[in-house]
Design an enzyme around this catalytic site. Structure first.
Site, mmCIF file in Angstrom:
data_model
loop_
_atom_site.group_PDB
_atom_site.id
_atom_site.type_symbol
_atom_site.label_atom_id
_atom_site.label_comp_id
_atom_site.label_asym_id
_atom_site.label_seq_id
_atom_site.Cartn_x
_atom_site.Cartn_y
_atom_site.Cartn_z
ATOM 1 N N LEU B 237 46.607 65.995 33.452
ATOM 2 C CA LEU B 237 46.292 67.197 32.690
ATOM 3 C C LEU B 237 44.822 67.299 32.351
ATOM 4 O O LEU B 237 44.165 66.289 32.076
ATOM 5 C CB LEU B 237 47.060 67.194 31.363
ATOM 6 C CG LEU B 237 48.580 67.313 31.445
ATOM 7 C CD1 LEU B 237 49.194 66.962 30.098
ATOM 8 C CD2 LEU B 237 48.977 68.733 31.840
ATOM 9 N N HIS B 238 44.352 68.524 32.329
ATOM 10 C CA HIS B 238 43.076 68.806 31.679
ATOM 11 C C HIS B 238 43.313 68.618 30.179
ATOM 12 O O HIS B 238 44.393 68.928 29.673
ATOM 13 C CB HIS B 238 42.664 70.243 31.985
ATOM 14 C CG HIS B 238 41.272 70.574 31.579
ATOM 15 N ND1 HIS B 238 40.889 70.738 30.268
ATOM 16 C CD2 HIS B 238 40.153 70.757 32.330
ATOM 17 C CE1 HIS B 238 39.602 71.017 30.226
ATOM 18 N NE2 HIS B 238 39.130 71.038 31.444
#
Lengths: 320, 358
Positions: B237-238
């Protein structure tokens, strides 16, 4: 010297000498000693002594018919999107068995200690030609009539950049050890671990991509010998190093390098001798001799050569 | 002014209206590359807002609708977050994902067994309902506001079921740096599109994705052949996606099957009926609370929505529904836009979601 080399099938007495040229695993079963097998190992012995093995080449018929054989097929996929103005032509590799049933030239080895470099090049060329001449004479009805020969691929620092960028991810073991243990069967075993779907090569490391179809620097003589005999790089590469698989067909061979049937006669005066491959009329063996084409269509050979080949006067031989 | 954490009842989720364009612009500007449903372009945001307004209003649905919600802090009157729903992913086209698959290759003679991760380009999620555009002001990230912003739209989907699919998905932004450099894109998509990640995100926002089928290789991608950086980025994930993603995982979404074809971020999906908030939601009657709440049961935090479409409202309340209904104070009834006796959809929040000790 009237006879350069005698090319004949290997026999049990040759195994010790062959251990200098071929790995032990390929000699353990020595299937090529069985005259009924599809495996012929042709050895090159120096014409004069008849005992020193200076090179060898293997002719395997109907490959992959008992144990699968694998190669990568080099293909292409076009990925295009007109609305973005993009057009990409991508090379693909697909594992397959395309050359199953073909005849293969393999295990060409030269005793580099026994021969100077010019002689090594010459022997390489004539080992290939000798093997092909036998096929042209003895396998006229070969089906499929494709003949292949794999050329070793690029090596850097003793390893294959193609393997490092590709195959290593699926077989992390020591390839040299595995080859020493399994011989050429290793390629069949490792194929079970390799991807079965097309691989777009642009996803591989740049070094691996660059190695596809490339040739090892010490394999240029083999490449030149194959090319001189009419083989060309096809659309397949080897599993380990992505070296090119050269190929031709018997029909193309007969068209480009036809055999001639000529009667021989001894002559003590050969004014303009050339090099010829003469096939033994009754056995899968050949001689590389100095001979001269006569105006009457006969091939003149020296008395010494006639003696060593035991060819009777006026015997018709195949000449390549 | 009380701390936001202490008064979750001050939050109200409603459909975006025409006056919310500045808020959309603010969130779009703050969004990292990869949040394509919030393009940093005023005219495109205006078009999306208009489309949302139409979607809430229309009786005649086609599947092309999008629904944008604004989360309002009633005390300040400001919009502190937005979220959205796309009725049908890949409407009139296809929705592309990579599907994670594993193949086992074995060689008994060599004594080797490999479990190999592959990525397969697929359209499995075409036509599912897509959760989109989640963004919340950082100051409210540790309150219950994100819970309301994310989960209440699931109740909207459940209530307006005829407008949506029975399966819901959500893309989460994958690993990319502030300059838009994305390791997964650089290793895979860039080879075929010949452009950097921010450019492809701009190009794909709001347009047909059929070119994806034309440009991406149809055969599986073998993950071990990708650079390590790209391998690591798969399913990662960002940072801005961690909060909404954690809520979705808590809802019961599956995160192991699909990833985004561009940045490798996880695409979660699950059947609507299996989602926690939806499965535990109940229809209740609103009741004006008279006097102090009883102490027989400890009131728990609930997400409460009305059952309207254009007039949709959702808020959080600490209550204890019973057979007679859900007792709410006047302010909450007003925030929900309902009167006593009107239907409500109610779902309890878990203790850990409410930030309470079990």
């Amino acid at each position: 010297m009237s006879i350069h080399w005698h090319f004949r099938p290997a026999c049990a007495d040759d195994l010790r000498a062959l251990s200098k040229l071929l790995p032990a695993v390929e000699l353990e079963t020595a299937g090529f000693l069985d005259a009924q097998s599809n495996d012929l190992l042709l050895v090159a012995v120096a014409g004069r002594t008849g005992t020193d093995i200076q090179g060898c080449i293997r002719v395997r018929r109907r490959i992959g018919m008992e144990q699968p054989r694998y190669w990568y097929h080099l293909g292409c996929v076009v990925l295009a999107a007109a609305e973005l103005g993009l057009f990409q032509r991508e090379q693909t590799l697909l594992l397959g068995n395309d050359h199953t049933g073909a005849t293969e030239l393999a295990d060409l080895q030269i005793d580099r200690d026994a021969l100077a470099p010019p002689a090594q090049l010459l022997l390489t060329r004539y080992l290939v030609r000798a093997a092909l001449c036998l096929l042209q004479r003895d396998d006229a009805t070969l089906q499929p009539d494709r003949i292949i020969a794999a050329v070793p691929g690029v090596q850097i620092g003793g390893t294959s950049p193609f393997w490092e960028g590709f195959g290593r991810h699926f077989f992390p073991g020591d390839v040299a050890q595995s080859l020493a243990r399994f011989g050429s069967q290793w390629y069949t075993h490792v194929a079970a671990l390799l991807p079965r779907h097309p691989i777009v090569t642009s996803l591989l490391h740049a070094n691996a991509q660059a190695a596809i179809g490339g040739i090892a620097s010490d394999a240029h003589p083999l490449r030149d010998a194959l090319t001189a005999s009419g083989l060309r790089p096809g659309q397949h590469v080897s599993l380990y190093d992505a070296g090119p698989v050269y190929e031709t067909t018997l029909s193309e061979l007969n068209a480009g390098h036809p055999l001639q049937q000529l009667p021989v006669r001894p002559s003590s005066e050969l004014n303009n001798p050339q090099t010829y491959l003469i096939l033994n009329p009754s056995e899968p063996s050949l001689w590389l001799v100095q001979a001269e084409m006569q105006a009457d269509g006969r091939l003149a050979i020296s008395p010494d050569c006639r003696l060593q080949t035991a060819l009777a006067d006026a015997t018709t031989v195949w000449v390549g | 002014m009380s701390h936001p954490r202490e008064t979750p009842t001050r939050f109200c989720l409603r459909p975006c209206d025409a006056d919310d364009l500045p808020a959309l612009e603010r969130f779009a500007a703050a969004s990292p590359v990869g949040i394509t449903t919030l393009p940093n372009d005023r005219s495109m945001l205006h078009a999306r807002l208009q489309r949302s307004l139409h979607s809430f209003a229309t009786e005649d649905v086609s599947g092309e609708e999008i629904y944008l919600f604004a989360l309002e802090d009633l005390d300040s009157g400001g919009v502190i977050g937005i979220s959205g729903i796309a009725a049908r992913a890949g409407f009139a086209d296809r929705f592309y994902s990579f599907r994670n698959e594993f193949v086992v290759h074995r060689s008994l003679p060599l004594g080797v067994t490999n479990r190999i991760h592959t990525l397969h380009l697929c359209h499995d999620l075409t036509d599912v309902t897509l959760l989109i555009s989640f963004h919340i002001d950082a100051a409210y990230a540790h309150t219950l506001a994100p819970q309301l912003l994310s989960r209440a739209r699931l109740l909207f989907i459940a209530q307006q079921a005829e407008r949506f699919a029975d399966r819901v998905a959500a893309e989460s932004a994958g690993v990319a740096d502030d300059c838009g450099r994305c390791p997964f894109w650089d290793a895979v998509g860039r080879q075929f599109f010949g452009m950097d990640y921010p450019t492809i995100e701009r190009l794909t926002g709001g347009r047909s994705k059929s070119f994806i089928a034309d440009l991406m290789p149809p055969s599986p991608v073998y993950v071990p052949l990708l650079p390590e950086e790209a391998q690591w980025a798969i399913g990662q994930l960002h940072p801005v996606a961690e909060l909404p993603f954690s809520i979705l995982i808590d809802e019961g979404f599956d995160a192991d099957t699909y990833i985004d074809i561009f940045d490798g971020g996880p695409t979660v999906q699950e059947r609507l009926a299996m989602l926690k908030t939806v499965s535990r939601s109940r229809l209740q009657r609103a009741q004006l609370q008279c006097g102090a709440p009883g102490t027989e049961h400890t009131p728990r935090w609930h997400v409460v929505t009305n059952t309207l479409r254009q007039g949709f409202r959702a808020t959080l309340t600490r209550a204890q529904p019973d057979a007679t209904g859900l007792q709410l104070d006047a302010a909450t009834l007003h925030a929900l836009g309902v009167d006593s006796g009107d239907p409500l959809r109610v779902a309890e929040l878990d203790t850990h979601q409410a930030g309470e000790q079990p």
